[in-house]
Design a protein around this motif. Structure first.
Motif, PDB file in Angstrom:
ATOM      1  N   VAL A 142       3.695  21.876  -6.739  1.00 43.34           N
ATOM      2  CA  VAL A 142       4.536  20.853  -7.480  1.00 43.34           C
ATOM      3  C   VAL A 142       5.718  21.471  -7.761  1.00 43.34           C
ATOM      4  N   ILE A 168       1.547  11.525 -10.656  1.00 44.66           N
ATOM      5  CA  ILE A 168       0.665  12.595 -10.969  1.00 44.66           C
ATOM      6  C   ILE A 168       1.668  13.846 -10.998  1.00 44.66           C
ATOM      7  N   LYS A 169       2.697  13.628  -9.996  1.00 41.53           N
ATOM      8  CA  LYS A 169       3.650  14.976  -9.908  1.00 41.53           C
ATOM      9  C   LYS A 169       4.227  15.019 -11.099  1.00 41.53           C
ATOM     10  N   PHE A 229      -4.454  15.453  -5.332  1.00 41.59           N
ATOM     11  CA  PHE A 229      -3.886  15.489  -6.581  1.00 41.59           C
ATOM     12  C   PHE A 229      -4.844  15.246  -7.817  1.00 41.59           C
ATOM     13  N   TYR A 263       4.320  14.473   8.241  1.00 42.67           N
ATOM     14  CA  TYR A 263       4.245  13.288   7.794  1.00 42.67           C
ATOM     15  C   TYR A 263       5.428  12.296   8.245  1.00 42.67           C
ATOM     16  N   LEU A 278      -0.740   5.830   5.782  1.00 45.21           N
ATOM     17  CA  LEU A 278      -1.289   5.639   4.701  1.00 45.21           C
ATOM     18  C   LEU A 278      -2.613   6.309   4.373  1.00 45.21           C
ATOM     19  N   MET A 287      -7.897  -3.348   3.370  1.00 43.38           N
ATOM     20  CA  MET A 287      -6.811  -3.907   3.646  1.00 43.38           C
ATOM     21  C   MET A 287      -6.747  -4.399   5.093  1.00 43.38           C
ATOM     22  N   LYS A 303       1.817   6.327  -7.130  1.00 46.21           N
ATOM     23  CA  LYS A 303       0.763   7.073  -7.775  1.00 46.21           C
ATOM     24  C   LYS A 303       1.025   8.592  -7.603  1.00 46.21           C
ATOM     25  N   ILE A 304       1.336   9.267  -6.447  1.00 45.30           N
ATOM     26  CA  ILE A 304       1.701  10.539  -6.155  1.00 45.30           C
ATOM     27  C   ILE A 304       2.643  10.790  -7.136  1.00 45.30           C
ATOM     28  N   LEU A 310       2.133  16.530 -13.917  1.00 49.28           N
ATOM     29  CA  LEU A 310       1.941  18.014 -13.713  1.00 49.28           C
ATOM     30  C   LEU A 310       3.034  18.824 -14.038  1.00 49.28           C
ATOM     31  N   LYS A 344      -6.203  18.772  -9.784  1.00 47.84           N
ATOM     32  CA  LYS A 344      -4.857  18.963 -10.623  1.00 47.84           C
ATOM     33  C   LYS A 344      -4.967  20.145 -11.567  1.00 47.84           C
ATOM     34  N   ILE A 353      -1.279   9.866   2.790  1.00 52.35           N
ATOM     35  CA  ILE A 353      -0.807   9.792   1.393  1.00 52.35           C
ATOM     36  C   ILE A 353      -1.933   9.459   0.468  1.00 52.35           C
ATOM     37  N   SER A 354      -2.784   8.731   0.853  1.00 48.78           N
ATOM     38  CA  SER A 354      -3.844   8.233  -0.043  1.00 48.78           C
ATOM     39  C   SER A 354      -4.763   9.657  -0.429  1.00 48.78           C
ATOM     40  N   ASN A 394      -3.109  11.689  -2.607  1.00 45.62           N
ATOM     41  CA  ASN A 394      -3.169  11.188  -3.905  1.00 45.62           C
ATOM     42  C   ASN A 394      -4.524  11.653  -4.415  1.00 45.62           C
ATOM     43  N   LYS A 407      -0.384  23.586  -9.092  1.00 46.77           N
ATOM     44  CA  LYS A 407       0.879  23.582  -9.811  1.00 46.77           C
ATOM     45  C   LYS A 407       1.964  24.323  -9.265  1.00 46.77           C
ATOM     46  N   PHE A 410       0.984  -1.222   0.030  1.00 50.42           N
ATOM     47  CA  PHE A 410       0.077  -0.030  -0.044  1.00 50.42           C
ATOM     48  C   PHE A 410       0.900   1.267   0.178  1.00 50.42           C
ATOM     49  N   PHE A 411       1.982   1.087   0.982  1.00 44.71           N
ATOM     50  CA  PHE A 411       2.683   2.354   0.674  1.00 44.71           C
ATOM     51  C   PHE A 411       3.348   2.767  -0.444  1.00 44.71           C
ATOM     52  N   TYR A 426       0.803   3.807  -3.213  1.00 44.79           N
ATOM     53  CA  TYR A 426       0.387   5.199  -3.283  1.00 44.79           C
ATOM     54  C   TYR A 426       1.610   6.412  -3.401  1.00 44.79           C
ATOM     55  N   GLN A 427       2.805   5.797  -3.074  1.00 47.03           N
ATOM     56  CA  GLN A 427       4.019   6.909  -3.257  1.00 47.03           C
ATOM     57  C   GLN A 427       3.890   6.905  -4.668  1.00 47.03           C
ATOM     58  N   ASN A 450       3.558  22.028 -16.976  1.00 47.47           N
ATOM     59  CA  ASN A 450       3.968  23.171 -16.280  1.00 47.47           C
ATOM     60  C   ASN A 450       5.118  23.803 -17.359  1.00 47.47           C
TER      61      ASN A 450
END
Lengths: 215, 55, 192, 243
Positions: free
Chosen positions: D243, B47-48, D230, D23, D220, D103, B43-44, B51, D234, D223-224, D227, D240, B36-37, B40-41, B55
């Motif tokens: 980021v 996306i970054k 984002f 975090y 978790l 989970m 996915k982020i 983005l 976005k 961060i989710s 996500n 923007k 899971f960690f 998610y990391q 830019n």
């Protein structure tokens, strides 16, 4: 009461909507003995479980199309714009569906349980149980179907099945109560009580959900 | 309170035959947390990156 | 807000999935007035109509309606049941104005198809059937989304005349149309 | 006024900045606590009389089963917040928590059944707790699939929130009825609820694992939800810039 007229007009042509679930119920009840070696006492062991699950499934199928068509052709929007109370309309609509599917299914359950158990008193007590439980199931699946409005009824079924499980437990218990003749009326009252809560709450929640869909 | 409960390292793994259950559960728990960690990391991060391209 | 206004919109904004459709939109519609909403495809015309109807909730701002106002709405979807006959569909519409039903059935030349199922009618005929809601309305405000699409010239003219008449009678009209029409209306252009 | 306050406080931007600040701290503290207590629990506690060494699964199972329901309650609270005050962040939380809840419920189920093999002699028993946990797991999956089937996020959020609330009303009913159901079928099965008072030597590492696991799950969720923010925002300028 306009809604009653309207719904009957529609359902007169859409026989599959209410005849389908009844036939499916019938077929499950016929299929059950075929899976068991034909000895009467063996048949009786699982009979009621199959009966309740058959009612559950037929009610699930009965709600399959309850809002989808109106949603797709725009009738729901017209209903919302009219000032009359939307949730009452939904309640009445559910009642009509129950009238056309729940009542026949309950009569069939009486007939099938009499045929299997040869016990008239017991089968007669099954009738109100089937009536009430089918109405509860119908309401719950209407809720599920309103959530998954145009995404198919399977999603709605998955989502609401857990909610229906306690009713199955009560039904199972009440059969035991019937067979040992202990406090059967209590179970009927319990089911009636939950039905009366569900009847009020489900149309209100469904009306909010449908509004969210139309947005 | 902090006495090692087993006589040897092998015994700690074996746990009188219960080791397989304990360690498999541990692996399952750690594995699902890890998955899971990382998911998610990842996915982020994705996306970054996307983005950043804009830019 | 003036006394005879049917609908007042105050600084409404709407966005969908973070896409801004319109921002701080205000207008007012009085009796006997018409409003034509213009804009490109996807500029939010239909959404604006649905916001006025109260089906969609705006992200910001408010819509004020005159007390107990009845609205007649015709959207992209016809609200017709394709498996029923035209007669049954007219029953389903629950029209309150029965006197003129025959007249309009004649006018739109629908009468000979009364017992035909809607699915076997042409697109234009279905549209005309749906328009019966408009022709026989008893509402104070008409909200029409592209009412002229799919109509023949004769029906187009009949609808234009009818709507102009309704305006003279003091009703309100809000509509979208990319087909030019001779209804005197203020226009509101949506630009992204 | 409450509405204004919540909207200011719960803007995704402030949330994201706060997340970035705390975090790392939360993650490393809870990871250390968790690993420390797991080692303590698995290797340094004395063996249990009744269950032998298999009781050590408790240190992995209890935190998960403890959180599986708490997460659903958290979702229900967020859903209510979203529906009443229209706080978007709350809607993000709901869908961010759902997979994590699934989970933890899954961990609780699997570790429970593995624990069952040495203790009960069977990996599955129609016990009240296990059954209601299984139902909860299916409910989580239903929630996720409902949300996934709509492309309009706001619609999906609203429907999901309603379903979560309906489910939250039903969880106690399901639990009660399942309890009631098992009382007739089997009266003498081992339930984990009424175990004899636990020895402090065993209890301290358990508390440690619960805290550590809780912290990790919080991370978790953070961060989710990040996500989710984002994905949803976005197009906004601040994202923007961020980021």
């Amino acid at each position: 009461m306009e809604i009653l007229k309207v719904e009957f007009l529609k359902l007169r042509k859409k026989t599959r909507i209410w005849l389908g679930p009844i036939l499916v119920f019938w077929l499950i009840m016929i299929a059950y003995p075929l899976t068991v070696e034909l000895l009467q006492d063996k048949l009786q062991i699982g009979f009621f479980s199959v009966l309740w699950i058959a009612i559950l499934i037929s009610m699930m199928l009965a709600t399959e199309d309850i809002f989808t068509e109106d949603y797709n052709d725009g009738s729901l929007e017209q209903t919302i714009i009219q000032e009359s109370s939307f949730s009452t309309n939904i309640g009445l609509k559910v009642f009509i569906y129950w009238f056309l599917t729940g009542i026949p299914v309950s009569i069939l359950s009486f007939i099938f349980s009499f045929g299997t158990t040869q016990n008239f008193g017991l089968s007669l007590s099954i009738f109100p149980l089937a009536l009430i439980s089918s109405y509860i199931f119908l309401n719950l699946f209407v809720l599920g179907n309103s959530l998954s409005l145009n995404k198919g009824s399977v999603l709605g079924a998955i989502v609401t099945m857990p909610i229906a499980l306690p009713v199955l437990i009560v039904l199972g218990k009440s059969i035991t109560a019937l067979q040992f003749d202990i406090n059967f009326e209590g179970f009927i009252l319990l089911l009636l009580g939950s039905l009366s809560i569900i009847i009020v709450l489900v149309p209100i929640v469904v009306s909010y959900i449908i509004r969210a869909h139309l947005e | 309170m902090f006495n090692f409960a087993f006589n040897s390292f092998y015994e700690a793994i074996y746990m009188n035959g219960h080791g397989i259950y304990v360690w498999s559960v541990l692996i399952i728990v750690l594995f699902s947390l890890l998955v899971f960690f990382t998911v998610y990391q990842y996915k982020i991060k994705k996306i970054k990156e996307k983005l950043d391209e804009f830019n | 807000m003036t006394d005879n206004s049917l609908i007042t919109a105050k600084t409404i904004s709407y966005k969908i999935n973070e896409n801004k459709l319109f921002h701080n939109l205000s207008f007012e519609l009085g009796e006997g007035c018409a409003l034509l909403i213009k804009g490109k495809n996807g500029s939010g015309k239909s959404t604006l109509l649905r916001i006025i109807l109260g089906i969609t909730v705006p992200t910001k701002g408010n819509i004020y309606k005159a007390a107990s106002i009845q609205i007649c709405y015709l959207g992209h979807k016809n609200a017709l049941k394709s498996y029923l006959t035209m007669r049954d569909n007219i029953d389903l519409m629950q029209l309150k104005n029965h006197k003129e039903l025959n007249y309009y059935l004649d006018l739109l030349s629908l009468k000979k198809h009364l017992d035909v199922t809607v699915s076997s009618l042409s697109f234009g005929q279905q549209k005309k059937l749906a328009l019966l809601r408009v022709f026989l309305n008893t509402s104070k405000l008409l909200i029409l989304d592209e009412p002229f699409v799919g109509l023949d010239d004769a029906t187009h003219e009949q609808l234009t005349n009818f709507l102009s008449n309704e305006l003279i009678m003091g009703k309100g009209l809000i509509f979208t149309s990319h087909i030019p029409c001779e209804i005197k209306a203020d226009s509101l252009v949506l630009i992204n | 006024m409450i509405k204004k306050f919540i909207h200011q406080f719960a803007s995704p931007k402030t949330f994201l900045l706060q997340v970035d600040k705390f975090y790392g701290l939360i993650f490393f503290t809870s990871l250390c606590i968790y690993i420390f207590s797991i080692i303590w629990g698995l290797l340094f506690t004395p063996e249990d009389f009744v269950q032998g060494n298999s009781f050590r699964i408790m240190y992995l199972h209890v935190p998960a089963s403890f959180l599986s329901q708490s997460l659903y309650i958290a979702m229900a609270v967020s859903s209510a917040t979203y529906l009443i005050w229209r706080v978007k962040l709350a809607a993000y939380f709901v869908i961010a928590i759902a997979p994590i809840g699934a989970m933890t419920t899954f961990i609780a189920l699997v570790s429970g059944s593995i624990w069952g093999i040495p203790t009960w002699g069977t990996w599955w028993q129609w016990d009240a707790r296990i059954t209601s946990t299984l139902i909860l797991f299916i409910m989580y999956l239903g929630l996720i699939s409902l949300h996934n089937s709509f492309s309009n996020y706001e619609k999906a959020d609203k429907l999901l929130s309603w379903l979560v609330i309906v489910g939250a009303v039903n969880i106690p009913i399901i639990k009660k009825s399942v309890d009631w159901w098992t009382t007739l079928h089997q009266s003498a099965s081992i339930t984990l609820t009424n175990k004899p008072s636990i020895d402090p030597v065993m209890l301290y590492p358990l508390i440690g694992t619960i805290i550590g696991f809780f912290g990790l799950i919080i991370c978790l969720i953070l961060i989710s939800s990040k996500n989710q923010i984002f994905i949803r925002e976005k197009n906004k300028s601040w994202v923007k810039d961020y980021v």
